[in-house]
Design a protein around this motif. Sequence first.
Motif, PDB file in Angstrom:
ATOM      1  N   GLU A   1      72.911 -45.483 -36.912  1.00 47.05           N
ATOM      2  CA  GLU A   1      71.547 -45.756 -36.460  1.00 47.05           C
ATOM      3  C   GLU A   1      71.558 -46.156 -34.984  1.00 47.05           C
ATOM      4  N   GLY A   2      70.548 -45.655 -34.260  1.00 49.50           N
ATOM      5  CA  GLY A   2      70.463 -45.963 -32.834  1.00 49.50           C
ATOM      6  C   GLY A   2      70.861 -44.783 -31.962  1.00 49.50           C
ATOM      7  N   TYR A   3      71.447 -43.764 -32.575  1.00 50.62           N
ATOM      8  CA  TYR A   3      71.823 -42.537 -31.859  1.00 50.62           C
ATOM      9  C   TYR A   3      70.963 -41.380 -32.363  1.00 50.62           C
ATOM     10  N   ALA A   4      70.687 -40.430 -31.506  1.00 51.20           N
ATOM     11  CA  ALA A   4      69.977 -39.215 -31.910  1.00 51.20           C
ATOM     12  C   ALA A   4      70.779 -38.002 -31.435  1.00 51.20           C
ATOM     13  N   TRP A   5      70.967 -37.047 -32.349  1.00 51.11           N
ATOM     14  CA  TRP A   5      71.763 -35.864 -32.047  1.00 51.11           C
ATOM     15  C   TRP A   5      70.963 -34.596 -32.343  1.00 51.11           C
ATOM     16  N   ILE A   6      71.002 -33.658 -31.426  1.00 48.66           N
ATOM     17  CA  ILE A   6      70.381 -32.348 -31.615  1.00 48.66           C
ATOM     18  C   ILE A   6      71.451 -31.291 -31.375  1.00 48.66           C
ATOM     19  N   VAL A   7      71.472 -30.258 -32.210  1.00 51.23           N
ATOM     20  CA  VAL A   7      72.406 -29.153 -31.983  1.00 51.23           C
ATOM     21  C   VAL A   7      71.616 -27.869 -31.768  1.00 51.23           C
ATOM     22  N   THR A   8      72.185 -26.993 -30.973  1.00 52.98           N
ATOM     23  CA  THR A   8      71.525 -25.728 -30.676  1.00 52.98           C
ATOM     24  C   THR A   8      71.780 -24.710 -31.783  1.00 52.98           C
ATOM     25  N   GLU A   9      71.168 -23.569 -31.622  1.00 53.26           N
ATOM     26  CA  GLU A   9      71.195 -22.511 -32.632  1.00 53.26           C
ATOM     27  C   GLU A   9      72.604 -22.083 -33.051  1.00 53.26           C
ATOM     28  N   GLY A  10      73.525 -21.990 -32.086  1.00 51.57           N
ATOM     29  CA  GLY A  10      74.869 -21.506 -32.392  1.00 51.57           C
ATOM     30  C   GLY A  10      75.571 -22.326 -33.456  1.00 51.57           C
ATOM     31  N   LEU A  11      75.404 -23.635 -33.436  1.00 49.63           N
ATOM     32  CA  LEU A  11      76.048 -24.509 -34.420  1.00 49.63           C
ATOM     33  C   LEU A  11      75.220 -24.623 -35.694  1.00 49.63           C
ATOM     34  N   SER A  12      73.902 -24.740 -35.569  1.00 49.74           N
ATOM     35  CA  SER A  12      73.066 -24.899 -36.767  1.00 49.74           C
ATOM     36  C   SER A  12      73.050 -23.621 -37.615  1.00 49.74           C
ATOM     37  N   THR A  13      73.250 -22.469 -36.976  1.00 50.46           N
ATOM     38  CA  THR A  13      73.249 -21.197 -37.699  1.00 50.46           C
ATOM     39  C   THR A  13      74.568 -20.949 -38.410  1.00 50.46           C
ATOM     40  N   LEU A  14      75.662 -21.498 -37.865  1.00 47.85           N
ATOM     41  CA  LEU A  14      76.993 -21.210 -38.398  1.00 47.85           C
ATOM     42  C   LEU A  14      77.610 -22.402 -39.113  1.00 47.85           C
ATOM     43  N   LEU A  15      76.812 -23.094 -39.915  1.00 44.50           N
ATOM     44  CA  LEU A  15      77.335 -24.263 -40.624  1.00 44.50           C
ATOM     45  C   LEU A  15      78.203 -23.880 -41.809  1.00 44.50           C
ATOM     46  N   ASP A  16      78.066 -22.665 -42.329  1.00 43.91           N
ATOM     47  CA  ASP A  16      78.840 -22.277 -43.512  1.00 43.91           C
ATOM     48  C   ASP A  16      80.348 -22.413 -43.343  1.00 43.91           C
ATOM     49  N   PRO A  17      80.908 -22.028 -42.170  1.00 43.90           N
ATOM     50  CA  PRO A  17      82.376 -22.103 -42.052  1.00 43.90           C
ATOM     51  C   PRO A  17      82.941 -23.513 -41.932  1.00 43.90           C
ATOM     52  N   VAL A  18      82.105 -24.528 -41.665  1.00 42.09           N
ATOM     53  CA  VAL A  18      82.644 -25.859 -41.414  1.00 42.09           C
ATOM     54  C   VAL A  18      83.012 -26.529 -42.733  1.00 42.09           C
ATOM     55  N   SER A  19      83.904 -27.499 -42.643  1.00 47.55           N
ATOM     56  CA  SER A  19      84.388 -28.196 -43.828  1.00 47.55           C
ATOM     57  C   SER A  19      83.349 -29.182 -44.351  1.00 47.55           C
ATOM     58  N   SER A  20      83.559 -29.642 -45.581  1.00 47.37           N
ATOM     59  CA  SER A  20      82.641 -30.627 -46.164  1.00 47.37           C
ATOM     60  C   SER A  20      82.681 -31.923 -45.370  1.00 47.37           C
ATOM     61  N   GLU A  21      83.854 -32.240 -44.816  1.00 44.48           N
ATOM     62  CA  GLU A  21      83.975 -33.448 -43.989  1.00 44.48           C
ATOM     63  C   GLU A  21      83.103 -33.338 -42.756  1.00 44.48           C
ATOM     64  N   ALA A  22      83.089 -32.152 -42.137  1.00 44.12           N
ATOM     65  CA  ALA A  22      82.260 -31.938 -40.953  1.00 44.12           C
ATOM     66  C   ALA A  22      80.780 -32.024 -41.313  1.00 44.12           C
ATOM     67  N   MET A  23      80.414 -31.434 -42.454  1.00 41.96           N
ATOM     68  CA  MET A  23      79.021 -31.484 -42.897  1.00 41.96           C
ATOM     69  C   MET A  23      78.573 -32.917 -43.134  1.00 41.96           C
ATOM     70  N   ASP A  24      79.429 -33.699 -43.764  1.00 36.74           N
ATOM     71  CA  ASP A  24      79.099 -35.110 -44.016  1.00 36.74           C
ATOM     72  C   ASP A  24      78.923 -35.880 -42.717  1.00 36.74           C
ATOM     73  N   SER A  25      79.757 -35.565 -41.727  1.00 40.20           N
ATOM     74  CA  SER A  25      79.682 -36.284 -40.452  1.00 40.20           C
ATOM     75  C   SER A  25      78.418 -35.933 -39.672  1.00 40.20           C
ATOM     76  N   MET A  26      77.789 -34.787 -40.003  1.00 36.35           N
ATOM     77  CA  MET A  26      76.595 -34.348 -39.272  1.00 36.35           C
ATOM     78  C   MET A  26      75.297 -34.768 -39.943  1.00 36.35           C
ATOM     79  N   GLU A  27      75.387 -35.655 -40.911  1.00 39.24           N
ATOM     80  CA  GLU A  27      74.170 -36.124 -41.589  1.00 39.24           C
ATOM     81  C   GLU A  27      73.210 -36.746 -40.566  1.00 39.24           C
ATOM     82  N   GLY A  28      71.967 -36.302 -40.590  1.00 39.11           N
ATOM     83  CA  GLY A  28      70.965 -36.823 -39.673  1.00 39.11           C
ATOM     84  C   GLY A  28      70.831 -36.039 -38.386  1.00 39.11           C
ATOM     85  N   VAL A  29      71.701 -35.057 -38.169  1.00 41.96           N
ATOM     86  CA  VAL A  29      71.629 -34.233 -36.958  1.00 41.96           C
ATOM     87  C   VAL A  29      70.483 -33.233 -37.089  1.00 41.96           C
ATOM     88  N   LEU A  30      69.740 -33.055 -36.024  1.00 46.79           N
ATOM     89  CA  LEU A  30      68.616 -32.124 -35.999  1.00 46.79           C
ATOM     90  C   LEU A  30      69.045 -30.833 -35.300  1.00 46.79           C
TER      91      LEU A  30
END
Length: 316
Positions: free
Chosen positions: A202-231
């Motif tokens: 809490e207290g941080y805000a993160w935004i990712v661009t299309e390249g990362l938000s579109t290609l989330l399938d290849p990332v690991s479950s650990e990476a997905m968990d770490s990106m919780e709350g990212v827009l």
Amino acid sequence: MTMALSDFYAKHAHYRTRLDLRTRDSADDIVTAASEGGLDTWYMMKKEKVQAIIGPQRSAEAKFVMELGRKAKVPIISFSATSPSLSQSRSPFFIRTAFDDSAQVKAIAAIIEAYAWLEVVLIYEDTDYGNGLIPYLVDAFQDVGARVPNRSAISLFSSDAEILRELGRLNSTSTRIFLVHMTASLGSKFFILAKKIGMMSEGYAWIVTEGLSTLLDPVSSEAMDSMEGVLGVRPHIPSTKYLKDFMKRWKKPNKMTAGLNLFGLWAYDTVWALAMAVEKVGIENYSSMKRNVSTNLASLGTSAMASQGTVRSFSL
């Protein structure tokens, strides 16, 4: 792409032309993509005498390959090289069937404006893909009254320790709004490390661009968990009956564990567009490239079709 060919000619069985799909793998290496020998673009142009090339996947490769296309007068058609620096003005034989990255900046700026954020830190991978979007983002943020007090370019080859050191530097500043422009391979590692040092709280805000938000399938479950709350932002894909049918047919024979991403859909549409364009140009215009046995880049042959002035009639 194979499914696209099958679907296209099932619907257009009366067409006189047929695409012959040949595949080569550059192994994500610019030098390999340009070298003769092995699976590369040079081989496709020189030995296979192709009349058009779909690819390459990365902007860094496309920057070189589009020059080969200009030299040989062979259309280079890319559905995934999205850097704004790849302009058709540099080569009339470069055709992009994807949105270039600059198309998303107004949507991102609208988010910044909606939250009334005054400062945004830019974090991006130090490649043609990463660097190409930055000037557009800076201008868009200025238009909504925000500024970029800090930025960070991270190499694809950065070690965990180097990324942690850079995250520590950014965390020592007062700005807590971050925009990340990276591909999935670097981005997934980056967010795991950001969470490790408490920057995903809490207290941080993160935004990712299309390249990362579109290609989330290849990332690991650990990476997905770490990106919780990212827009993230991504192009809108209308949910049509044809798309739903295609997705069902895709998953059945392939037993895919990951969903088909946006670039896969663009690849499908690109094949349809090229097949339509080839039929429109006409089979009588298609002849092989002029044979040239030299390995000198300067002596790369030119497409006989291009010399007849017909390549420019491709419309995708």
